[in-house]
Design a protein around this motif. Structure first.
Motif, PDB file in Angstrom:
ATOM      1  N   TYR A 135      31.373  42.222  47.084  1.00 45.04           N
ATOM      2  CA  TYR A 135      31.247  40.773  46.981  1.00 45.04           C
ATOM      3  C   TYR A 135      30.457  40.205  48.154  1.00 45.04           C
ATOM      4  CZ  TYR A 135      32.510  35.837  46.925  1.00 45.04           C
ATOM      5  OH  TYR A 135      32.451  34.463  46.926  1.00 45.04           O
ATOM      6  N   GLU A 136      30.785  40.618  49.368  1.00 38.72           N
ATOM      7  CA  GLU A 136      30.093  40.082  50.542  1.00 38.72           C
ATOM      8  C   GLU A 136      28.639  40.529  50.607  1.00 38.72           C
ATOM      9  OE1 GLU A 136      31.312  37.797  52.186  1.00 38.72           O
ATOM     10  OE2 GLU A 136      33.461  38.020  52.497  1.00 38.72           O
ATOM     11  N   TRP A 137      28.361  41.783  50.269  1.00 35.28           N
ATOM     12  CA  TRP A 137      26.959  42.228  50.260  1.00 35.28           C
ATOM     13  C   TRP A 137      26.159  41.470  49.206  1.00 35.28           C
ATOM     14  CZ3 TRP A 137      25.226  44.124  54.359  1.00 35.28           C
ATOM     15  CH2 TRP A 137      25.885  45.104  55.099  1.00 35.28           C
ATOM     16  N   SER A 138      26.776  41.230  48.049  1.00 35.25           N
ATOM     17  CA  SER A 138      26.075  40.483  47.005  1.00 35.25           C
ATOM     18  C   SER A 138      25.829  39.047  47.438  1.00 35.25           C
ATOM     19  CB  SER A 138      26.884  40.518  45.703  1.00 35.25           C
ATOM     20  OG  SER A 138      26.186  39.872  44.660  1.00 35.25           O
ATOM     21  N   TRP A 139      26.848  38.419  48.051  1.00 40.32           N
ATOM     22  CA  TRP A 139      26.727  37.025  48.497  1.00 40.32           C
ATOM     23  C   TRP A 139      25.575  36.880  49.489  1.00 40.32           C
ATOM     24  CZ3 TRP A 139      26.439  33.233  52.002  1.00 40.32           C
ATOM     25  CH2 TRP A 139      26.976  31.971  51.717  1.00 40.32           C
ATOM     26  N   THR A 140      25.623  37.684  50.536  1.00 36.36           N
ATOM     27  CA  THR A 140      24.605  37.560  51.582  1.00 36.36           C
ATOM     28  C   THR A 140      23.253  38.071  51.108  1.00 36.36           C
ATOM     29  OG1 THR A 140      25.280  39.697  52.526  1.00 36.36           O
ATOM     30  CG2 THR A 140      26.314  37.719  53.424  1.00 36.36           C
ATOM     31  N   GLY A 141      23.271  39.155  50.345  1.00 42.30           N
ATOM     32  CA  GLY A 141      22.009  39.739  49.889  1.00 42.30           C
ATOM     33  C   GLY A 141      21.275  38.884  48.883  1.00 42.30           C
ATOM     34  N   SER A 142      22.012  38.270  47.956  1.00 44.75           N
ATOM     35  CA  SER A 142      21.363  37.420  46.953  1.00 44.75           C
ATOM     36  C   SER A 142      20.719  36.208  47.605  1.00 44.75           C
ATOM     37  CB  SER A 142      22.385  36.968  45.908  1.00 44.75           C
ATOM     38  OG  SER A 142      22.900  38.063  45.188  1.00 44.75           O
ATOM     39  N   LEU A 143      21.404  35.642  48.582  1.00 39.99           N
ATOM     40  CA  LEU A 143      20.869  34.478  49.274  1.00 39.99           C
ATOM     41  C   LEU A 143      19.642  34.856  50.100  1.00 39.99           C
ATOM     42  CD1 LEU A 143      21.381  31.471  49.693  1.00 39.99           C
ATOM     43  CD2 LEU A 143      22.908  32.051  51.597  1.00 39.99           C
ATOM     44  N   ALA A 144      19.713  35.976  50.800  1.00 44.24           N
ATOM     45  CA  ALA A 144      18.575  36.427  51.598  1.00 44.24           C
ATOM     46  C   ALA A 144      17.379  36.770  50.710  1.00 44.24           C
ATOM     47  CB  ALA A 144      18.974  37.639  52.437  1.00 44.24           C
ATOM     48  N   ALA A 145      17.644  37.431  49.579  1.00 44.34           N
ATOM     49  CA  ALA A 145      16.549  37.797  48.676  1.00 44.34           C
ATOM     50  C   ALA A 145      15.840  36.563  48.133  1.00 44.34           C
ATOM     51  CB  ALA A 145      17.088  38.653  47.530  1.00 44.34           C
ATOM     52  N   TRP A 146      16.618  35.547  47.791  1.00 42.60           N
ATOM     53  CA  TRP A 146      15.990  34.310  47.300  1.00 42.60           C
ATOM     54  C   TRP A 146      15.085  33.707  48.371  1.00 42.60           C
ATOM     55  CZ3 TRP A 146      15.780  29.332  49.010  1.00 42.60           C
ATOM     56  CH2 TRP A 146      15.194  28.401  48.135  1.00 42.60           C
ATOM     57  N   ALA A 147      15.565  33.678  49.604  1.00 41.32           N
ATOM     58  CA  ALA A 147      14.763  33.111  50.697  1.00 41.32           C
ATOM     59  C   ALA A 147      13.469  33.888  50.888  1.00 41.32           C
ATOM     60  CB  ALA A 147      15.580  33.113  51.988  1.00 41.32           C
ATOM     61  N   LEU A 148      13.546  35.209  50.816  1.00 40.05           N
ATOM     62  CA  LEU A 148      12.348  36.029  51.015  1.00 40.05           C
ATOM     63  C   LEU A 148      11.392  35.929  49.828  1.00 40.05           C
ATOM     64  CD1 LEU A 148      14.097  39.168  52.523  1.00 40.05           C
ATOM     65  CD2 LEU A 148      12.713  37.464  53.753  1.00 40.05           C
ATOM     66  N   ASP A 149      11.938  35.700  48.640  1.00 41.08           N
ATOM     67  CA  ASP A 149      11.095  35.561  47.444  1.00 41.08           C
ATOM     68  C   ASP A 149      10.462  34.179  47.332  1.00 41.08           C
ATOM     69  OD1 ASP A 149      11.629  38.142  46.666  1.00 41.08           O
ATOM     70  OD2 ASP A 149      13.266  37.584  45.302  1.00 41.08           O
ATOM     71  N   HIS A 150      10.944  33.216  48.110  1.00 40.87           N
ATOM     72  CA  HIS A 150      10.429  31.841  48.055  1.00 40.87           C
ATOM     73  C   HIS A 150      10.072  31.353  49.460  1.00 40.87           C
ATOM     74  CE1 HIS A 150      12.865  32.351  44.392  1.00 40.87           C
ATOM     75  NE2 HIS A 150      12.040  31.493  43.827  1.00 40.87           N
ATOM     76  N   PRO A 151       9.137  32.029  50.115  1.00 45.46           N
ATOM     77  CA  PRO A 151       8.824  31.681  51.514  1.00 45.46           C
ATOM     78  C   PRO A 151       8.268  30.281  51.694  1.00 45.46           C
ATOM     79  CG  PRO A 151       7.195  33.191  50.618  1.00 45.46           C
ATOM     80  CD  PRO A 151       8.304  33.125  49.615  1.00 45.46           C
ATOM     81  N   ASP A 152       7.685  29.717  50.629  1.00 45.17           N
ATOM     82  CA  ASP A 152       7.095  28.383  50.741  1.00 45.17           C
ATOM     83  C   ASP A 152       8.083  27.268  50.415  1.00 45.17           C
ATOM     84  OD1 ASP A 152       4.631  29.501  51.429  1.00 45.17           O
ATOM     85  OD2 ASP A 152       4.051  29.719  49.324  1.00 45.17           O
ATOM     86  N   ASP A 153       9.264  27.636  49.948  1.00 39.63           N
ATOM     87  CA  ASP A 153      10.274  26.621  49.650  1.00 39.63           C
ATOM     88  C   ASP A 153      10.804  26.053  50.961  1.00 39.63           C
ATOM     89  OD1 ASP A 153      13.066  25.523  49.055  1.00 39.63           O
ATOM     90  OD2 ASP A 153      12.373  26.023  47.034  1.00 39.63           O
ATOM     91  N   PRO A 154      10.939  24.738  51.060  1.00 41.48           N
ATOM     92  CA  PRO A 154      11.433  24.144  52.315  1.00 41.48           C
ATOM     93  C   PRO A 154      12.854  24.573  52.683  1.00 41.48           C
ATOM     94  CG  PRO A 154      11.280  22.497  50.574  1.00 41.48           C
ATOM     95  CD  PRO A 154      10.567  23.703  50.079  1.00 41.48           C
ATOM     96  N   ASP A 155      13.613  25.095  51.715  1.00 39.73           N
ATOM     97  CA  ASP A 155      14.983  25.516  51.980  1.00 39.73           C
ATOM     98  C   ASP A 155      15.102  26.997  52.335  1.00 39.73           C
ATOM     99  OD1 ASP A 155      16.151  23.006  51.515  1.00 39.73           O
ATOM    100  OD2 ASP A 155      16.178  23.353  49.350  1.00 39.73           O
ATOM    101  N   SER A 156      13.985  27.738  52.306  1.00 39.08           N
ATOM    102  CA  SER A 156      14.083  29.187  52.484  1.00 39.08           C
ATOM    103  C   SER A 156      14.603  29.572  53.863  1.00 39.08           C
ATOM    104  CB  SER A 156      12.721  29.845  52.230  1.00 39.08           C
ATOM    105  OG  SER A 156      11.758  29.386  53.163  1.00 39.08           O
ATOM    106  N   THR A 157      14.168  28.877  54.898  1.00 38.85           N
ATOM    107  CA  THR A 157      14.627  29.206  56.248  1.00 38.85           C
ATOM    108  C   THR A 157      16.117  28.974  56.388  1.00 38.85           C
ATOM    109  OG1 THR A 157      12.471  28.680  57.211  1.00 38.85           O
ATOM    110  CG2 THR A 157      14.366  28.667  58.694  1.00 38.85           C
ATOM    111  N   GLN A 158      16.593  27.855  55.851  1.00 44.99           N
ATOM    112  CA  GLN A 158      18.027  27.555  55.932  1.00 44.99           C
ATOM    113  C   GLN A 158      18.838  28.568  55.141  1.00 44.99           C
ATOM    114  OE1 GLN A 158      19.084  23.606  54.629  1.00 44.99           O
ATOM    115  NE2 GLN A 158      21.280  23.933  54.979  1.00 44.99           N
ATOM    116  N   ALA A 159      18.323  28.979  53.983  1.00 39.97           N
ATOM    117  CA  ALA A 159      19.036  29.962  53.168  1.00 39.97           C
ATOM    118  C   ALA A 159      19.153  31.295  53.897  1.00 39.97           C
ATOM    119  CB  ALA A 159      18.325  30.148  51.828  1.00 39.97           C
TER     120      ALA A 159
END
Length: 244
Positions: free
Chosen positions: A190-214
């Protein structure tokens, strides 16, 4: 990026918002739902995953969910339509602690949402208000598997060990009829999925203004988990019936 957005992204690959795997979810629902035409209620339903799975497994079942997040409820409605169960699902936007219903339910759920009512026993008190005679409550909450550090207590609250938790539940007028204690594998997954899914989204959307916060949120959560509560936190789901 608000808390709802972070939660939605973090649960992209683990839609059950608790450290419980798919087999355990299925078994708990099978034991908790007394019959195919039962009525069930989820207090703090989030994206409605428990309700969706119950509806898919029981064609005669009707379900209701309550949550304060409009975003989560919108996701639940869309998922219900996609699964073809939307006509049997009613969702209420509001604080689950303030919810009132006109008829009782055969199963009342609150898994990973006891904070809504201020703890496990207040959650059970709320569930009792909605429960039909002979009905079941399915509740999931944390406990201390090992002696926690002061930092863990400050982060997660004043939990008890498993034996004390059960003593408190029984003294409150409940009989456990089934339970599931999350394994280390479930907790870590659960914890690896929680942190990993959020990190993956941030890395897949580098131009999104929320990526750094994610990415920062994923890093902070992972550090807190590994360094503060991983070695002491446990999670239990209980199926309960009220005692005379």
């Amino acid at each position: 990026m608000n808390r709802d957005q972070i939660s939605r992204l973090a649960h992209a690959h683990h839609p059950i918002a608790a450290p419980v795997d798919d087999d355990a979810v299925r078994r708990l629902l099978e034991r908790g739902i007394p019959r195919d035409d039962a009525r069930i209620l989820d207090l703090g339903c989030g994206g409605g995953e428990w309700l969706l799975r119950a509806l898919a497994a029981h064609p005669g079942l009707r379900a209701e969910g309550v949550d304060i997040s409009e975003q989560a409820l919108a996701h639940a409605r869309a998922a219900a339509r996609a699964c073809g169960v939307d006509e049997r699902l009613t969702l209420h936007h509001g604080d689950a602690a303030d919810f009132t219903a006109s008829t009782p339910f055969d199963l009342v759920l609150s898994v990973g949402a006891c904070h809504v009512h201020g703890g496990l026993l207040p959650t059970l008190a709320a569930a009792r208000e909605h429960l039909a005679p002979g009905g079941h409550v399915l509740v999931g909450d944390g406990f201390w598997e090992r002696e926690p550090t002061p930092e863990a207590v400050e982060m997660l609250g004043e939990l008890s060990d498993l034996a004390t938790t059960l003593d408190e539940v029984v003294a409150d007028g409940w009989a456990p009829v089934q339970a599931h204690v999350s394994t280390r594998g479930e907790l870590d997954a659960y914890e690896w999925s929680w942190t990993g899914s959020l990190a993956a989204w941030a890395l897949d959307h580098p131009d999104d203004p929320d990526s750094t916060q994610a990415l920062e949120a994923a890093t902070t959560h992972r550090t807190e988990w590994l360094r503060t509560y991983r070695d002491s936190f446990g999670f239990v789901c209980l199926i309960l019936r009220a005692t005379p």
